[in-house]
Write an enzyme that holds these catalytic residues in place. Structure first.
Site, PDB file in Angstrom:
ATOM      1  N   ARG A  45      21.039  45.496  60.189  1.00 22.14           N
ATOM      2  CA  ARG A  45      21.976  45.533  59.048  1.00 22.14           C
ATOM      3  C   ARG A  45      22.970  46.668  59.263  1.00 22.14           C
ATOM      4  O   ARG A  45      24.160  46.552  59.017  1.00 22.14           O
ATOM      5  CB  ARG A  45      21.223  45.716  57.717  1.00 22.14           C
ATOM      6  N   TYR A  97      43.655  33.159  46.542  1.00 25.81           N
ATOM      7  CA  TYR A  97      42.605  32.177  46.826  1.00 25.81           C
ATOM      8  C   TYR A  97      41.688  32.042  45.596  1.00 25.81           C
ATOM      9  O   TYR A  97      41.326  33.050  44.973  1.00 25.81           O
ATOM     10  CB  TYR A  97      41.824  32.665  48.055  1.00 25.81           C
ATOM     11  N   ASP A 169      45.094  40.159  52.274  1.00 20.19           N
ATOM     12  CA  ASP A 169      44.324  39.038  52.811  1.00 20.19           C
ATOM     13  C   ASP A 169      45.235  38.341  53.821  1.00 20.19           C
ATOM     14  O   ASP A 169      46.224  37.710  53.446  1.00 20.19           O
ATOM     15  CB  ASP A 169      43.925  38.090  51.666  1.00 20.19           C
ATOM     16  N   LYS A 194      38.375  30.448  58.858  1.00 16.22           N
ATOM     17  CA  LYS A 194      39.567  29.646  59.049  1.00 16.22           C
ATOM     18  C   LYS A 194      40.051  29.783  60.506  1.00 16.22           C
ATOM     19  O   LYS A 194      39.318  29.463  61.407  1.00 16.22           O
ATOM     20  CB  LYS A 194      40.620  30.047  58.016  1.00 16.22           C
TER      21      LYS A 194
HETATM   22  C1  LIG Z   1      38.760  30.657  52.503  1.00 18.77           C
HETATM   23  C2  LIG Z   1      39.490  31.848  52.021  1.00 18.77           C
HETATM   24  C3  LIG Z   1      38.812  32.966  51.503  1.00 18.77           C
HETATM   25  C4  LIG Z   1      37.307  32.979  51.307  1.00 18.77           C
HETATM   26  O1  LIG Z   1      36.643  32.982  52.525  1.00 18.77           O
HETATM   27  P1  LIG Z   1      35.192  32.296  52.787  1.00 18.77           P
HETATM   28  O2  LIG Z   1      35.010  32.527  54.227  1.00 18.77           O
HETATM   29  O3  LIG Z   1      35.299  30.867  52.381  1.00 18.77           O
HETATM   30  O4  LIG Z   1      34.223  33.046  51.924  1.00 18.77           O
HETATM   31  C5  LIG Z   1      39.564  34.052  51.133  1.00 18.77           C
HETATM   32  N1  LIG Z   1      40.909  34.073  51.245  1.00 18.77           N
HETATM   33  C6  LIG Z   1      41.589  33.012  51.735  1.00 18.77           C
HETATM   34  C7  LIG Z   1      43.078  33.094  51.850  1.00 18.77           C
HETATM   35  C8  LIG Z   1      40.903  31.873  52.137  1.00 18.77           C
HETATM   36  O5  LIG Z   1      41.599  30.821  52.613  1.00 18.77           O
END
Ligand SMILES: *Cc1c(COP(=O)(O)O)cnc(C)c1O
Length: 377
Positions: A45, A97, A169, A194
């Site tokens: 961890r 998001y 983000d 993604k």
């Molecule tokens: C998918 C997404 C998230 C969340 O991520 P997860 O891996 O699904 O927990 C956060 N911000 C954006 C812009 C996203 O497309």
């Protein structure tokens, strides 16, 4: 080192123990100590060599100094919000998001962390929302699904002036196109599920910072709250990063061609893509990023038409998520944004007939022919 080279040789590109060219998956929880307190790794961890290899790599490619890997994008966002305390206030982009909106308004509200959502593409909205207890600005650019653009450098100047942390983000742009730390951000995060993973086979999140004290705090939270990424998934991300540049180049070529096709099509009312001349954020985006990415949203006349397009496409998979090698398609009003009341949704510009596509690396002619037959059926 240039970007494409960094993706291959950045971080720890070879296993320091064996010389293995592919970082081994250290599937281990604990480590033998050579005497009490005498160890390189203590417990997975706290630290794991495979995860550490990924963390050093993402820090390198985001031009930061410290990287952190989590079990999902949401786990990394949760860790970031844990930097703050009850009574603190955060200003966030209004079309963040959906999961980010949910965790802020339905989980962290219980811990008395206050959030104001504003359209951050207009800087005056940000300045107007600053309160005595404001501690951070949280920005997405481009946003989902309308691909609105925020001037990250300009927001960083506001943040500095008011001693706020700027959190970006960067999921949609990826470190290949945009590096928010270079634009003045303090913290950059990714849903690595993604583009970074890129193959629809892993859920993961990444954080990068370039400040020693902030890095210590995030590591403390990562280790204390425990939302770490496992070694196997860390390995998948390292592998994904090796081809990120190639995938993004190919995706963008396809996306630009599809955007042009859609814009000229009589059945399409509106196309949202930052690469199009008429996109209101185009110039700002070009100033802060080197590519326009692989996401397009477009409007057809109504929900029935949108559903018929989804029904007929062959190469666009109906699915949530984005950023993979395969093209994906969705209807935000019925899927990702279904929980927003219709009136509010329309106010935000998310029409009933809005279709969002995440363009993959299939042959461009096939993708365009597929959309054409689906639109014209
Ligand atoms: C998918 C997404 C998230 C969340 O991520 P997860 O891996 O699904 O927990 C956060 N911000 C954006 C812009 C996203 O497309």
């Amino acid at each position: 080192m240039k970007k494409k080279t960094k993706f291959i040789h950045g971080g720890i590109s070879r296993d320091p123990y064996t010389g293995a060219v592919s970082t081994p998956i250290y599937q281990v929880s604990t480590y033998k100590q050579d005497g009490v307190g005498n160890f390189k790794y203590e417990y997975s961890r706290t630290g794991n060599p495979t995860r550490e290899s990924l963390e050093k790599l993402i820090a390198d490619i985001e031009n930061g100094t410290h990287g952190f890997a989590f079990g999902s994008g949401m786990a990394s966002i949760t860790a970031i919000v844990h930097l703050f305390a009850a009574g603190d206030h955060i200003i966030a982009t209004d079309d963040v998001y959906g999961g980010t909106f949910r965790v802020l308004t339905r989980v962290f509200n219980r811990f008395n962390i206050e959030v104001t959502f504003v359209d951050t593409s207009d800087l005056e909205n940000i300045t107007a929302a600053i309160q005595p207890n404001t501690k951070a600005i949280y920005v997405e650019s481009p946003t989902n699904p309308l691909l609105k653009i925020t001037d990250i450098h300009a927001v960083s100047e506001i943040a500095k002036k008011h001693q706020l942390k700027l959190i970006v983000d960067n999921t949609f742009s990826t470190p290949y196109w945009q590096n928010p730390l270079d634009l003045g951000a303090d913290i950059v995060l990714h849903s690595a599920t993604k583009y970074i993973g890129g193959h629809s086979d892993v859920v993961a999140g990444l954080i990068v910072v370039k400040d020693e004290k902030l890095a210590k705090n995030i590591h403390f939270i990562q280790n204390s709250t425990g939302g770490i990424l496992g070694p196997q998934d860390s390995w998948l991300l390292i592998r994904g990063i090796k081809t990120l540049a190639l995938r993004m180049e190919e995706i963008e070529k396809n996306t630009a061609a599809i955007a042009a096709f859609l814009q000229a099509h009589p059945q399409v009312d509106k196309v949202y893509y930052p690469g199009l001349e008429n996109h209101p954020g185009r110039d700002i985006h070009r100033k802060q990023a080197t590519g326009f990415g692989g996401m397009i949203s477009f409007e057809v006349k109504d929900e029935a038409k949108a559903l018929s397009v989804l029904d007929r496409v062959q190469y666009f998979t109906l699915a949530e998520s984005l950023g993979a090698v395969e093209s994906l398609i969705s209807i935000p009003a019925l899927m990702t944004h279904a929980s927003i009341p219709r009136e509010r949704r329309l106010e935000l510009g998310i029409a009933d007939g809005l279709i969002r596509i995440s363009v993959g690396i299939e042959d461009q002619d096939d993708l365009i022919a597929d959309l054409k037959q689906a639109l014209e059926a």
